[in-house]
Scaffold this motif. Structure first.
Motif: not given
Length: 86
Positions: A4, A10, A45-47
């Motif tokens: 992750t 961003d 944030t995370h992705r």
């Protein structure tokens, strides 16, 4: 969990592989000062990690294992340069 990517405003900051969402949330909470070191007011944030980020994470894992470390004790690696937009 799969690797992750943690983002600050961003921009990729690090790639980690938590064991579950609880582990990820603990890292985000406890690692906040590390994550926001250069951007104290940044948004975290995370992705899912991209192919390139996963490759970078695997290379760091291979280095960790080369000195005798075990995969279970390897969490992640900071991202710099082209990953961080620099």
């Amino acid at each position: 969990m799969l690797p992750t990517t943690i983002l600050i405003d961003d921009r990729p900051r690090c790639v980690v592989r938590p064991t579950d969402n609880k582990d990820l949330n603990r890292f985000l909470r406890n690692g906040k000062s590390f994550l926001l070191a250069q951007t104290p007011e940044g948004k975290v944030t995370h992705r899912p990690a991209s192919e390139l980020e996963v490759s970078y994470w695997r290379q760091a894992l291979a280095l960790h294992k080369a000195w005798g470390g075990e995969e279970e004790s390897f969490f992640g690696v900071p991202l710099t340069g082209e990953f961080a937009g620099g």
